[in-house]
Each structure stands twice: as structure tokens, then as C-alpha cells.
Scaffold this motif. Structure first.
Motif, PDB file in Angstrom:
ATOM      1  N   GLY A  95      40.612  32.861  50.094  1.00 46.04           N
ATOM      2  CA  GLY A  95      39.953  31.673  50.611  1.00 46.04           C
ATOM      3  C   GLY A  95      39.890  31.656  52.131  1.00 46.04           C
ATOM      4  O   GLY A  95      38.877  31.266  52.718  1.00 46.04           O
ATOM      5  N   LEU A  96      40.979  32.075  52.778  1.00 46.33           N
ATOM      6  CA  LEU A  96      40.976  32.147  54.235  1.00 46.33           C
ATOM      7  C   LEU A  96      40.008  33.219  54.729  1.00 46.33           C
ATOM      8  O   LEU A  96      39.310  33.020  55.732  1.00 46.33           O
ATOM      9  CB  LEU A  96      42.386  32.422  54.753  1.00 46.33           C
ATOM     10  CG  LEU A  96      43.368  31.260  54.614  1.00 46.33           C
ATOM     11  CD1 LEU A  96      44.774  31.703  54.995  1.00 46.33           C
ATOM     12  CD2 LEU A  96      42.941  30.084  55.464  1.00 46.33           C
ATOM     13  N   ALA A  97      39.934  34.352  54.021  1.00 47.19           N
ATOM     14  CA  ALA A  97      38.970  35.395  54.381  1.00 47.19           C
ATOM     15  C   ALA A  97      37.541  34.876  54.209  1.00 47.19           C
ATOM     16  O   ALA A  97      36.662  35.151  55.040  1.00 47.19           O
ATOM     17  CB  ALA A  97      39.194  36.640  53.539  1.00 47.19           C
ATOM     18  N   ALA A  98      37.302  34.109  53.152  1.00 47.90           N
ATOM     19  CA  ALA A  98      35.972  33.531  52.934  1.00 47.90           C
ATOM     20  C   ALA A  98      35.631  32.524  54.024  1.00 47.90           C
ATOM     21  O   ALA A  98      34.489  32.459  54.485  1.00 47.90           O
ATOM     22  CB  ALA A  98      35.898  32.870  51.559  1.00 47.90           C
ATOM     23  N   SER A  99      36.612  31.747  54.465  1.00 47.04           N
ATOM     24  CA  SER A  99      36.375  30.789  55.547  1.00 47.04           C
ATOM     25  C   SER A  99      36.014  31.503  56.845  1.00 47.04           C
ATOM     26  O   SER A  99      35.114  31.070  57.572  1.00 47.04           O
ATOM     27  CB  SER A  99      37.608  29.918  55.775  1.00 47.04           C
ATOM     28  OG  SER A  99      37.851  29.121  54.649  1.00 47.04           O
ATOM     29  N   LEU A 100      36.690  32.600  57.128  1.00 48.35           N
ATOM     30  CA  LEU A 100      36.351  33.370  58.319  1.00 48.35           C
ATOM     31  C   LEU A 100      34.965  33.995  58.200  1.00 48.35           C
ATOM     32  O   LEU A 100      34.200  34.035  59.175  1.00 48.35           O
ATOM     33  CB  LEU A 100      37.406  34.451  58.567  1.00 48.35           C
ATOM     34  CG  LEU A 100      38.774  33.954  59.005  1.00 48.35           C
ATOM     35  CD1 LEU A 100      39.766  35.113  59.085  1.00 48.35           C
ATOM     36  CD2 LEU A 100      38.679  33.259  60.340  1.00 48.35           C
ATOM     37  N   ALA A 101      34.622  34.465  57.001  1.00 55.24           N
ATOM     38  CA  ALA A 101      33.282  35.027  56.788  1.00 55.24           C
ATOM     39  C   ALA A 101      32.211  33.948  56.944  1.00 55.24           C
ATOM     40  O   ALA A 101      31.147  34.201  57.514  1.00 55.24           O
ATOM     41  CB  ALA A 101      33.197  35.678  55.400  1.00 55.24           C
ATOM     42  N   MET A 102      32.486  32.737  56.457  1.00 58.65           N
ATOM     43  CA  MET A 102      31.527  31.642  56.615  1.00 58.65           C
ATOM     44  C   MET A 102      31.354  31.272  58.087  1.00 58.65           C
ATOM     45  O   MET A 102      30.251  30.939  58.526  1.00 58.65           O
ATOM     46  CB  MET A 102      31.977  30.401  55.848  1.00 58.65           C
ATOM     47  CG  MET A 102      31.991  30.536  54.364  1.00 58.65           C
ATOM     48  SD  MET A 102      30.367  30.843  53.704  1.00 58.65           S
ATOM     49  CE  MET A 102      30.616  32.480  53.083  1.00 58.65           C
ATOM     50  N   ALA A 103      32.434  31.339  58.853  1.00 59.25           N
ATOM     51  CA  ALA A 103      32.332  31.071  60.294  1.00 59.25           C
ATOM     52  C   ALA A 103      31.466  32.132  60.967  1.00 59.25           C
ATOM     53  O   ALA A 103      30.664  31.816  61.848  1.00 59.25           O
ATOM     54  CB  ALA A 103      33.721  31.026  60.922  1.00 59.25           C
ATOM     55  N   ALA A 104      31.597  33.390  60.547  1.00 58.33           N
ATOM     56  CA  ALA A 104      30.762  34.451  61.113  1.00 58.33           C
ATOM     57  C   ALA A 104      29.294  34.261  60.731  1.00 58.33           C
ATOM     58  O   ALA A 104      28.406  34.425  61.575  1.00 58.33           O
ATOM     59  CB  ALA A 104      31.262  35.814  60.632  1.00 58.33           C
TER      60      ALA A 104
END
Length: 134
Positions: A95-104
Motif C-alpha cells: 500500500g505504501l509503494a502504491a501511494s508513492l507510485a500514485m504520487a509519481a
């Protein structure tokens, strides 16, 4: 968290289909009107915030499971269900990796949006001497 991740994946799948359809039609998917760019930027921002919010809410529930809450007499669950807590930890990392990907993705969307606006360039010499009274 699963529901938000599913909606996010569906949104990005639709975006992928849109870009592929525009590319097959011979149009540049990166060039478009400002209103469409603003709409897609706001949708990307919303998806990024929803993913981050759902991940943080899940993380808060996971921390309650790990540490418990003495004031409410909730005991630690990870002492009993260790395998479940390990899987939750993996889900939180994803989930944290997905949040970082969404920020990118949101940053790329912002770049495409603001690229549609012309730059205002001032000459360095005029900006440097602007404060002089003469």
C-alpha cells in the motif's frame, strides 16, 4: 483498502485504454485541451489522496493489532495470529509503494498540465536592475 485499490486500478486501466486508443487514432495522447488536462490532473490527485488515506487508515488498524489499546482493553492480536500480522505487514508495504507510485503519477500529470501553459521569461538584466530608482 481493497476497495480503494480496486477503484484505483480500474481508473488507471481506463487511462491506459484512453491513451492506447488515442495513439491508435494517430493523435498525441499528451497534447490536449486545458480543461481535459485539468480534469485528469484532479482525478489523479484524488486517486493519489484516496490511496494514501486508505493505506494510512489500514496502518492505524494494523498498529492497534500490533500494540493493542489498554484504555479500551483491546489486547494485542499479533501474539495470537502471527501469520495474519505478517500478511498485513506485507499489505501495508504494498500500500505504501502504491501511494508513492500514485504520487509519481500525479507529478507526471501535473507536468503535462502545466506544460500547456506558456512560460513567462524575464530577462535577467531587467530583473536585476528593476529596483534602481532611475
Amino acid at each position: 483498502m481493497t476497495l480503494v485499490a480496486s477503484i484505483t486500478a480500474g481508473y488507471h486501466l481506463l487511462q491506459l485504454f484512453r491513451c492506447m486508443a488515442l495513439a491508435l487514432l494517430g493523435r498525441n495522447p499528451c497534447r490536449g485541451s486545458k480543461s481535459v488536462a485539468w480534469f485528469l490532473f484532479l482525478l489523479d490527485q484524488g486517486v493519489a489522496y484516496a490511496t494514501f488515506g486508505a493505506t494510512m487508515a489500514g496502518l492505524q488498524a494494523a498498529l492497534v493489532a500490533v500494540f493493542g489499546v489498554d484504555g479500551l482493553q483491546w489486547s494485542k492480536l499479533c501474539n495470537i495470529y502471527t501469520r495474519f500480522c505478517e500478511q498485513v505487514a506485507g499489505g501495508m508495504l504494498c500500500g505504501l509503494a502504491a501511494s508513492l507510485a500514485m504520487a509519481a503519477v500525479s507529478a507526471v500529470s501535473a507536468h503535462h498540465l502545466f506544460r500547456l501553459y506558456p512560460r513567462c521569461r524575464r530577462s535577467v538584466k531587467a530583473a536585476r536592475w528593476r529596483w534602481l530608482p532611475f
